[in-house]
Design an enzyme around this catalytic site. Structure first.
Site, PDB file in Angstrom:
ATOM      1  N   LYS A 117       0.812  -1.229   0.000  1.00  0.00           N
ATOM      2  CA  LYS A 117       0.000   0.000   0.000  1.00  0.00           C
ATOM      3  C   LYS A 117       0.836   1.265   0.000  1.00  0.00           C
ATOM      4  O   LYS A 117       0.393   2.324  -0.414  1.00  0.00           O
ATOM      5  CB  LYS A 117      -0.894   0.038   1.266  1.00  0.00           C
ATOM      6  CG  LYS A 117      -1.960  -1.016   1.303  1.00  0.00           C
ATOM      7  CD  LYS A 117      -2.675  -1.030   2.635  1.00  0.00           C
ATOM      8  CE  LYS A 117      -2.048  -1.936   3.647  1.00  0.00           C
ATOM      9  NZ  LYS A 117      -2.009  -3.339   3.432  1.00  0.00           N
ATOM     10  N   GLY A 197      -2.594 -16.233  14.738  1.00  0.00           N
ATOM     11  CA  GLY A 197      -1.806 -15.699  13.623  1.00  0.00           C
ATOM     12  C   GLY A 197      -2.542 -14.630  12.838  1.00  0.00           C
ATOM     13  O   GLY A 197      -2.196 -14.336  11.694  1.00  0.00           O
ATOM     14  N   GLU A 200      -0.305  -8.793  13.068  1.00  0.00           N
ATOM     15  CA  GLU A 200       1.097  -8.619  12.699  1.00  0.00           C
ATOM     16  C   GLU A 200       1.925  -9.079  13.903  1.00  0.00           C
ATOM     17  O   GLU A 200       1.390  -9.174  15.019  1.00  0.00           O
ATOM     18  CB  GLU A 200       1.377  -7.136  12.420  1.00  0.00           C
ATOM     19  CG  GLU A 200       0.684  -6.584  11.185  1.00  0.00           C
ATOM     20  CD  GLU A 200       1.166  -7.226   9.893  1.00  0.00           C
ATOM     21  OE1 GLU A 200       2.354  -7.562   9.793  1.00  0.00           O
ATOM     22  OE2 GLU A 200       0.333  -7.424   8.998  1.00  0.00           O
ATOM     23  N   LYS A 215      -5.727   2.114   3.753  1.00  0.00           N
ATOM     24  CA  LYS A 215      -6.730   1.563   2.825  1.00  0.00           C
ATOM     25  C   LYS A 215      -7.815   2.603   2.532  1.00  0.00           C
ATOM     26  O   LYS A 215      -8.261   2.745   1.394  1.00  0.00           O
ATOM     27  CB  LYS A 215      -7.354   0.294   3.425  1.00  0.00           C
ATOM     28  CG  LYS A 215      -6.350  -0.844   3.552  1.00  0.00           C
ATOM     29  CD  LYS A 215      -6.958  -2.031   4.267  1.00  0.00           C
ATOM     30  CE  LYS A 215      -5.921  -3.118   4.478  1.00  0.00           C
ATOM     31  NZ  LYS A 215      -6.434  -4.265   5.229  1.00  0.00           N
TER      32      LYS A 215
HETATM   33  N1  NAP Z   1      -0.224 -10.807   4.112  1.00  0.00           N
HETATM   34  C1  NAP Z   1      -1.388 -10.468   3.586  1.00  0.00           C
HETATM   35  O1  NAP Z   1      -2.410 -11.168   3.711  1.00  0.00           O
HETATM   36  C2  NAP Z   1      -1.508  -9.191   2.750  1.00  0.00           C
HETATM   37  C3  NAP Z   1      -2.704  -8.933   2.060  1.00  0.00           C
HETATM   38  C4  NAP Z   1      -2.775  -7.790   1.235  1.00  0.00           C
HETATM   39  C5  NAP Z   1      -1.685  -6.938   1.153  1.00  0.00           C
HETATM   40  N2  NAP Z   1      -0.545  -7.204   1.881  1.00  0.00           N
HETATM   41  C6  NAP Z   1       0.580  -6.296   1.717  1.00  0.00           C
HETATM   42  O2  NAP Z   1       1.510  -6.973   0.868  1.00  0.00           O
HETATM   43  C7  NAP Z   1       2.842  -6.630   1.233  1.00  0.00           C
HETATM   44  C8  NAP Z   1       3.601  -7.900   1.562  1.00  0.00           C
HETATM   45  O3  NAP Z   1       2.987  -8.555   2.660  1.00  0.00           O
HETATM   46  P1  NAP Z   1       3.647  -9.857   3.296  1.00  0.00           P
HETATM   47  O4  NAP Z   1       2.690 -10.348   4.323  1.00  0.00           O
HETATM   48  O5  NAP Z   1       4.093 -10.772   2.204  1.00  0.00           O
HETATM   49  O6  NAP Z   1       4.932  -9.203   4.003  1.00  0.00           O
HETATM   50  P2  NAP Z   1       6.276  -9.934   4.426  1.00  0.00           P
HETATM   51  O7  NAP Z   1       6.021 -11.379   4.692  1.00  0.00           O
HETATM   52  O8  NAP Z   1       6.902  -9.096   5.482  1.00  0.00           O
HETATM   53  O9  NAP Z   1       7.178  -9.856   3.097  1.00  0.00           O
HETATM   54  C9  NAP Z   1       7.756  -8.691   2.637  1.00  0.00           C
HETATM   55  C10 NAP Z   1       8.843  -9.067   1.656  1.00  0.00           C
HETATM   56  O10 NAP Z   1       9.389  -7.896   1.085  1.00  0.00           O
HETATM   57  C11 NAP Z   1      10.807  -8.032   1.076  1.00  0.00           C
HETATM   58  N3  NAP Z   1      11.412  -6.714   0.959  1.00  0.00           N
HETATM   59  C12 NAP Z   1      11.454  -5.700   1.866  1.00  0.00           C
HETATM   60  N4  NAP Z   1      12.104  -4.630   1.348  1.00  0.00           N
HETATM   61  C13 NAP Z   1      12.487  -4.995   0.083  1.00  0.00           C
HETATM   62  C14 NAP Z   1      13.177  -4.340  -0.957  1.00  0.00           C
HETATM   63  N5  NAP Z   1      13.642  -3.104  -0.808  1.00  0.00           N
HETATM   64  N6  NAP Z   1      13.396  -5.017  -2.133  1.00  0.00           N
HETATM   65  C15 NAP Z   1      12.933  -6.273  -2.294  1.00  0.00           C
HETATM   66  N7  NAP Z   1      12.262  -6.950  -1.341  1.00  0.00           N
HETATM   67  C16 NAP Z   1      12.033  -6.321  -0.159  1.00  0.00           C
HETATM   68  C17 NAP Z   1      11.112  -8.753   2.368  1.00  0.00           C
HETATM   69  O11 NAP Z   1      12.419  -9.284   2.342  1.00  0.00           O
HETATM   70  P3  NAP Z   1      12.980 -10.256   3.493  1.00  0.00           P
HETATM   71  O12 NAP Z   1      12.310 -11.579   3.230  1.00  0.00           O
HETATM   72  O13 NAP Z   1      14.424 -10.280   3.210  1.00  0.00           O
HETATM   73  O14 NAP Z   1      12.600  -9.621   4.784  1.00  0.00           O
HETATM   74  C18 NAP Z   1      10.013  -9.819   2.330  1.00  0.00           C
HETATM   75  O15 NAP Z   1      10.398 -10.903   1.509  1.00  0.00           O
HETATM   76  C19 NAP Z   1       2.720  -5.701   2.436  1.00  0.00           C
HETATM   77  O16 NAP Z   1       2.825  -4.376   1.964  1.00  0.00           O
HETATM   78  C20 NAP Z   1       1.332  -5.985   2.995  1.00  0.00           C
HETATM   79  O17 NAP Z   1       0.782  -4.861   3.652  1.00  0.00           O
HETATM   80  C21 NAP Z   1      -0.435  -8.314   2.642  1.00  0.00           C
END
Ligand code: NAP
Length: 342
Positions: A117, A197, A200, A215
């Site tokens: 976002k 779970g 966050e 959002k």
């Molecule tokens: N989880 C959900 O259900 C959900 C639903 C809708 C939207 N979102 C959004 O989607 C995004 C990802 O969510 P997530 O749950 O997958 O988060 P996450 O598990 O924390 O994953 C984030 C990923 O981004 C990587 N990253 C951080 N900075 C980076 C950079 N500069 N270049 C390349 N990679 C980078 C991290 O690397 P490392 O692995 O090395 O830390 C990690 O692999 C967030 O913005 C979240 O708000 C999540």
């Protein structure tokens, strides 16, 4: 022909996307996968076996820098890819620093898809530049994958006018309020949500309301309202600025809110209403917080982690348009067979 994809972020969302792509066969070809430590880049497409290896590597908590290029090398290789071809960049990070790169990708004619976002909630001017080409998609940023942005865009493109949007956009907060309604103290409901779970790693991230505010801003901006994040009024469900407070200490401070939350739920009940944590975009402004809603409202019927968005528009006034579903994709039940062809 396979769609070439450059994936930034290999966390929960990035890995789910890669697994979905693998299940589709050769419809999507990953040219690069990056995390915060490095990346794997292959201009001819990362073979499926190598992609599976990357995913299990990440699931063990390893960084891609240890199996591929350093982050700087990977970014340089990706910039070369942007100049040479066309495809889609996916931002599945939670980083604030991707805007410059995303603008570059759009400039080079690539499409951009966001789960992240943050690029959309910086200065209005960034939002305007990111969306100007029409090649940016961000459905996954609001409503846990429900088709909210697509519906809004379609209404606007076909001449409808939006009067008000109200939504339950956090499955976690929805679950908490539902438990409080069932008589569970708020602080205990937070512990339960953590154990399942739903939160966050630090629950202050959910309870601060900041993510729902992002959002709400994305919805408001999709309507063309040039608002900034600081203009979204936010009612947090935790003491202000918990900062770096250790989780256990933070959870103890939440006990101070138990009685107040119970009273508010009861007060709403006495008026024949229920309390919901809503995002609202209306002529009065954009706000996020606890609001009382009528029992008959689709917002009142939401149970547990469900997301619900109610659109009041010129066409859908007396009976507003309701989009609702689980707060995250669910696997189909065994034996489920789709009737659609793709
Ligand atoms: N989880 C959900 O259900 C959900 C639903 C809708 C939207 N979102 C959004 O989607 C995004 C990802 O969510 P997530 O749950 O997958 O988060 P996450 O598990 O924390 O994953 C984030 C990923 O981004 C990587 N990253 C951080 N900075 C980076 C950079 N500069 N270049 C390349 N990679 C980078 C991290 O690397 P490392 O692995 O090395 O830390 C990690 O692999 C967030 O913005 C979240 O708000 C999540």
């Amino acid at each position: 022909m396979a769609i070439p994809v450059v994936l930034f972020g290999c966390g929960t969302v990035g890995r789910a996307l890669a697994r979905e792509a693998l299940s589709l066969g050769d419809e999507i070809r990953f040219l690069a996968v990056l995390d915060s430590s490095g990346g794997v880049v292959d201009p001819s497409g990362i073979p499926a076996g190598r992609l599976r290896e990357i995913l299990s590597f990440k699931e063990k908590g390893e960084g891609l820098g240890a199996t591929g290029l350093t982050w700087e090398e990977a970014l340089e290789a990706v910039c070369a890819l942007l100049r040479e071809g066309r495809g889609v960049v996916v931002d599945a990070t939670a980083s604030e620093g991707t805007v410059g790169f995303l603008l570059e990708a759009l400039e080079q004619g690539w499409g951009v898809v966001l789960a992240n976002k943050r690029p959309l909630v910086g200065p209005w001017e960034d939002y305007r530049r990111l969306t100007a080409s029409g090649r940016l998609r961000y459905e996954a940023t609001v409503g846990a994958g429900l088709p909210v942005i697509a519906v809004l865009r379609s209404l606007l493109a076909t001449g409808d006018a939006v009067y008000r949007i109200r939504g339950i956009l956090s499955g976690t907060l929805g679950f908490l309020l539902h438990r409080v309604e069932e008589g569970i103290p708020f602080s205990q409901a937070v512990r339960e949500a953590m154990a399942r779970g739903y939160t966050e790693p630090h629950p202050a991230e959910d309870l601060s309301g900041k993510d729902v505010a992002r959002k709400a801003l994305i919805l408001a901006r999709t309507l063309g309202l040039p608002l900034e994040l600081r203009e979204v009024a936010v009612e947090p469900l935790c003491p202000p600025d918990p900062g770096e407070m250790p989780i256990e200490e933070f959870l103890k401070t939440l006990r101070l809110m138990d009685a107040g939350m119970r009273r508010r739920v009861e007060l709403a009940g006495k008026k024949g209403k229920v309390l919901r944590y809503l995002a609202e975009v209306s002529p009065e402004g954009t706000r996020v917080g606890l609001m009382q809603v009528e029992w008959e409202s689709p917002l009142a019927r939401a149970r547990g982690p469900e997301n619900v968005v109610v659109l009041e528009t010129r066409r859908f006034r007396e009976w507003p348009l309701v989009i609702s579903g689980p707060g995250g994709p669910r696997a189909p039940p065994p034996g489920f067979s789709p009737i659609s062809s793709n």
